[in-house]
Design a protein around this motif. Sequence first.
Motif, PDB file in Angstrom:
ATOM      1  N   ALA A 260     -94.795 -50.672 -49.941  1.00 57.45           N
ATOM      2  CA  ALA A 260     -94.552 -52.022 -50.467  1.00 57.45           C
ATOM      3  C   ALA A 260     -93.575 -51.991 -51.645  1.00 57.45           C
ATOM      4  CB  ALA A 260     -95.864 -52.678 -50.880  1.00 57.45           C
TER       5      ALA A 260
ATOM      6  N   ASP B  15     -94.983 -52.893 -44.052  1.00 56.95           N
ATOM      7  CA  ASP B  15     -95.852 -51.935 -43.392  1.00 56.95           C
ATOM      8  C   ASP B  15     -95.100 -50.624 -43.217  1.00 56.95           C
ATOM      9  OD1 ASP B  15     -98.036 -50.852 -42.062  1.00 56.95           O
ATOM     10  OD2 ASP B  15     -98.204 -52.482 -40.619  1.00 56.95           O
TER      11      ASP B  15
ATOM     12  N   SER C 288     -97.325 -42.036 -45.110  1.00 63.78           N
ATOM     13  CA  SER C 288     -97.751 -42.916 -46.196  1.00 63.78           C
ATOM     14  C   SER C 288     -98.564 -44.090 -45.662  1.00 63.78           C
ATOM     15  CB  SER C 288     -96.514 -43.416 -46.945  1.00 63.78           C
ATOM     16  OG  SER C 288     -96.898 -43.915 -48.193  1.00 63.78           O
ATOM     17  N   ASN C 289     -98.790 -45.076 -46.558  1.00 61.09           N
ATOM     18  CA  ASN C 289     -99.558 -46.261 -46.183  1.00 61.09           C
ATOM     19  C   ASN C 289     -98.829 -47.521 -46.655  1.00 61.09           C
ATOM     20  OD1 ASN C 289    -100.175 -46.656 -48.972  1.00 61.09           O
ATOM     21  ND2 ASN C 289    -101.805 -45.151 -48.801  1.00 61.09           N
ATOM     22  N   LYS C 290     -99.400 -48.692 -46.295  1.00 62.15           N
ATOM     23  CA  LYS C 290     -98.775 -49.980 -46.639  1.00 62.15           C
ATOM     24  C   LYS C 290     -98.531 -50.134 -48.135  1.00 62.15           C
ATOM     25  CE  LYS C 290    -100.399 -53.282 -43.200  1.00 62.15           C
ATOM     26  NZ  LYS C 290    -101.158 -54.515 -43.040  1.00 62.15           N
ATOM     27  N   LYS C 291     -99.505 -49.757 -48.936  1.00 62.46           N
ATOM     28  CA  LYS C 291     -99.398 -49.942 -50.387  1.00 62.46           C
ATOM     29  C   LYS C 291     -98.234 -49.130 -50.970  1.00 62.46           C
ATOM     30  CE  LYS C 291    -102.145 -49.759 -54.581  1.00 62.46           C
ATOM     31  NZ  LYS C 291    -103.437 -49.441 -55.183  1.00 62.46           N
ATOM     32  N   ALA C 292     -98.053 -47.919 -50.498  1.00 60.84           N
ATOM     33  CA  ALA C 292     -96.976 -47.070 -51.025  1.00 60.84           C
ATOM     34  C   ALA C 292     -95.600 -47.589 -50.628  1.00 60.84           C
ATOM     35  CB  ALA C 292     -97.157 -45.632 -50.551  1.00 60.84           C
TER      36      ALA C 292
END
Length: 126
Positions: A91, A97, A85-89
């Motif tokens: 959060a 992070d 995944s990524n930071k936005k997901a």
Amino acid sequence: MKKKYILLTFIVLISITSCQKASINGDLDGMWQLMKIEKKDKPAEVPVQLYYCIQLHMVQLQGAATCHGTFSHKGDSIYLVIRSSNKKAVAAYGMNDTIQSFGIENISSEKMTLNSSSARLQFRKF
């Protein structure tokens, strides 16, 4: 005939119980529902149906987005690495992070509180 029945029953019981993994993380293992996120200098958030599923060395975040990763547990801290995944997901799950350290404030068979540098997460065992 009776010996064959006993042997067959014994083999079935052995095969069923041999496939289960024993808990290596104590109370930490299981499905935890995220009940509250308290971020510094922001009002508390009450997330809807977000879960941390923890077993062996794996963690799965379920809800807004499903994310998979690994974690390590030592003493009163855990270290999560979410690779899918990524930071936005992440959060939404109270993480800054995809790599995050948490201190375990308290844990029991029913409730858990984790602290990071930016948030305090409260869970209930689901």
